[in-house]
Design an enzyme around this catalytic site. Structure first.
Site, PDB file in Angstrom:
ATOM      1  N   GLY A 141     -38.165  21.111  17.613  1.00 55.10           N
ATOM      2  CA  GLY A 141     -38.242  22.582  17.640  1.00 55.10           C
ATOM      3  C   GLY A 141     -36.951  23.245  18.074  1.00 55.10           C
ATOM      4  O   GLY A 141     -36.918  24.450  18.301  1.00 55.10           O
ATOM      5  N   LEU A 142     -35.872  22.440  18.207  1.00 53.38           N
ATOM      6  CA  LEU A 142     -34.611  23.023  18.686  1.00 53.38           C
ATOM      7  C   LEU A 142     -33.594  23.197  17.556  1.00 53.38           C
ATOM      8  O   LEU A 142     -32.396  23.337  17.799  1.00 53.38           O
ATOM      9  CB  LEU A 142     -34.029  22.168  19.813  1.00 53.38           C
ATOM     10  N   SER A 144     -32.558  21.115  15.039  1.00 48.69           N
ATOM     11  CA  SER A 144     -31.603  20.052  14.680  1.00 48.69           C
ATOM     12  C   SER A 144     -31.395  19.991  13.166  1.00 48.69           C
ATOM     13  O   SER A 144     -30.287  19.732  12.694  1.00 48.69           O
ATOM     14  CB  SER A 144     -32.057  18.694  15.213  1.00 48.69           C
ATOM     15  N   SER A 145     -32.446  20.270  12.373  1.00 53.15           N
ATOM     16  CA  SER A 145     -32.267  20.171  10.917  1.00 53.15           C
ATOM     17  C   SER A 145     -31.387  21.314  10.426  1.00 53.15           C
ATOM     18  O   SER A 145     -30.559  21.136   9.539  1.00 53.15           O
ATOM     19  CB  SER A 145     -33.616  20.152  10.195  1.00 53.15           C
ATOM     20  N   ASP A 199     -33.334  29.765  11.769  1.00 51.10           N
ATOM     21  CA  ASP A 199     -32.698  28.617  12.434  1.00 51.10           C
ATOM     22  C   ASP A 199     -31.254  28.430  11.973  1.00 51.10           C
ATOM     23  O   ASP A 199     -30.337  28.270  12.789  1.00 51.10           O
ATOM     24  CB  ASP A 199     -33.493  27.321  12.155  1.00 51.10           C
TER      25      ASP A 199
HETATM   26  C1  MEV Z   1     -39.013  27.193  13.234  1.00 49.21           C
HETATM   27  O1  MEV Z   1     -37.920  26.955  14.099  1.00 49.21           O
HETATM   28  C2  MEV Z   1     -39.405  28.636  13.256  1.00 49.21           C
HETATM   29  C3  MEV Z   1     -40.591  29.009  12.363  1.00 49.21           C
HETATM   30  O2  MEV Z   1     -40.816  30.408  12.557  1.00 49.21           O
HETATM   31  C4  MEV Z   1     -40.347  28.683  10.903  1.00 49.21           C
HETATM   32  C5  MEV Z   1     -39.303  29.586  10.263  1.00 49.21           C
HETATM   33  O3  MEV Z   1     -38.964  30.650  10.799  1.00 49.21           O
HETATM   34  O4  MEV Z   1     -38.846  29.215   9.175  1.00 49.21           O
HETATM   35  C6  MEV Z   1     -41.861  28.283  12.804  1.00 49.21           C
END
Ligand code: MEV
Length: 387
Positions: A141-142, A144-145, A199
């Site tokens: 969730g940080l 990385s991709s 992201d």
């Molecule tokens: C993922 O880091 C954030 C989400 O809102 C997906 C996105 O914004 O594409 C879950």
């Protein structure tokens, strides 16, 4: 031409994950946990990819790729996504099952796509060896991709001479970063299906941003923010969680839409409070930030993206008078705990040792590090990282 070395930061979403996919406002900031990429010119006709964090090591011959993909694909100044037909070919080249949606394999496809679109835009394929090392946890969730896609786009655009080659530890111009960001977004699409683009944007521009429907507004008035990131160690897929949230939205649109609107209101309030805090810190304002964290954590539960391991972190934080929420897609991954300037050091030490006893890794970090950056290959720390 010498090596190309670039890095890009990970991110923490303060508020607005998931809601941002529906065009609502989100607030995010970069983290000083970065992904580093080094590209070497090859002397043979090999293209090699080494991703030690996810145990991927692959190589292809330039002739092999040329025989399967008709090049050039596109004008690198006009970013486009991968077509279904090309995706099928790239999966063949990568040796990936056509129905495979494993993140590791998709990372290889992302590389092959950006390589063909950017490095081979003149129809000839340069031989290169690429190694990407991440000092941030992957699939947590940080971002990385996204930092992977940003590093790929920046290095391949630089290799092709489409963007400049900065002297080292420098960032590119605004227009160059816009191009990097657009290509990284198409990389993210391969990896995540239909991402909002938040992201890759944080990773490209760095600092703290407000994001809504692709519009990026840097937040100029932000106090120094300290957080404790805690990794549940529960792996999850952003694609799956975004789909889970959509299912809930489609089933109960009249119930979920107000939740998303409330999350947007939280993002707005967070932006205002951060600006006020930058001007004059006050206990009340810090308490408002804590309230926003608590409310949003409940909303994310209503969107079906919570996880018992995340709730356990929230409960542990509460025991110490601290406030936590999940960040990113949820369903596992990381939570952040907000640290106020007056949070006692002993409290921090105690909670860290409690997480250590639960075998959970955590990092105390500040938010808002620089976005995508070019580095000089002479840097001792980088030499060690790539050795
Ligand atoms: C993922 O880091 C954030 C989400 O809102 C997906 C996105 O914004 O594409 C879950």
């Amino acid at each position: 031409m010498g090596d190309i070395t670039v890095s890009a930061p990970g991110k923490v979403i303060l508020h607005g994950e998931h809601a941002v996919v529906y065009g609502k406002v989100a607030i995010a900031a970069s983290l000083n946990l970065r992904t580093y990429l080094r590209m070497r010119r090859g002397t043979d006709n090999l293209i090699s990819l080494d991703l030690p964090n996810i145990a991927i090591k692959k190589s292809w011959t330039t002739d092999g790729i040329k025989s399967q993909v008709s090049l050039p694909l596109c004008d690198p100044n006009k970013p486009v996504g991968v077509s279904g037909e090309l995706l099928t070919k790239l999966k063949d080249i990568a040796g990936v099952d056509q129905h495979e949606s494993d993140t590791k394999q998709l990372a290889v496809i992302t590389f092959l796509y950006l390589y063909c679109a950017l490095a081979a835009h003149k129809g000839t394929l340069p031989a290169i060896g690429l190694k990407v090392v991440s000092v941030q946890p992957v699939s947590a969730g940080l971002g990385s991709s996204a930092s992977f896609s940003v590093c790929l786009a920046a290095s391949l655009l630089q290799l092709s001479g489409i963007i400049s080659s900065p002297a080292g530890d420098e960032v590119w111009s605004e227009a160059e970063r816009d191009l990097i960001n657009s290509w990284a977004f198409f990389g993210e699409k391969i990896l995540h299906g239909n991402p909002s683009g938040i992201d890759n944007s944080v990773s490209t521009y760095g600092g703290a941003i407000k994001f809504k429907s692709g519009k990026i507004t840097p937040l100029c008035r932000v106090p120094k923010l300290q957080i404790l990131l805690v990794n549940t160690g529960v792996p999850r897929s952003t694609k799956v969680l975004v789909a889970r949230c959509r299912e809930r939205y489609q089933k109960y649109p009249d119930i979920i839409e107000p939740v998303l609107k409330s999350i947007e209101a939280i993002s707005h309030r967070c932006e205002e409070v951060l600006a006020e805090l930058a001007d004059s810190p006050s206990t009340d304002l810090y308490e408002t930030l804590e309230d926003l964290i608590d409310i949003n954590q409940h909303h994310l539960g209503a969107l079906c993206v919570n996880h018992p391991a995340l709730e356990e972190i929230v409960r542990t934080a509460a025991k110490y008078g601290l406030h936590a929420k999940l960040t990113g897609a949820g369903g596992g991954g990381c939570a952040f705990i907000f640290i106020k300037p007056d949070t006692p050091l002993t409290t921090l030490a105690d909670i860290k040792s409690e997480f250590a006893s639960q075998k959970l890794s955590c990092w105390e970090t500040s938010v808002g590090s620089p976005g995508v950056t070019a580095h000089s290959g002479d840097d001792g720390h980088l030499k060690q990282l790539f050795s």
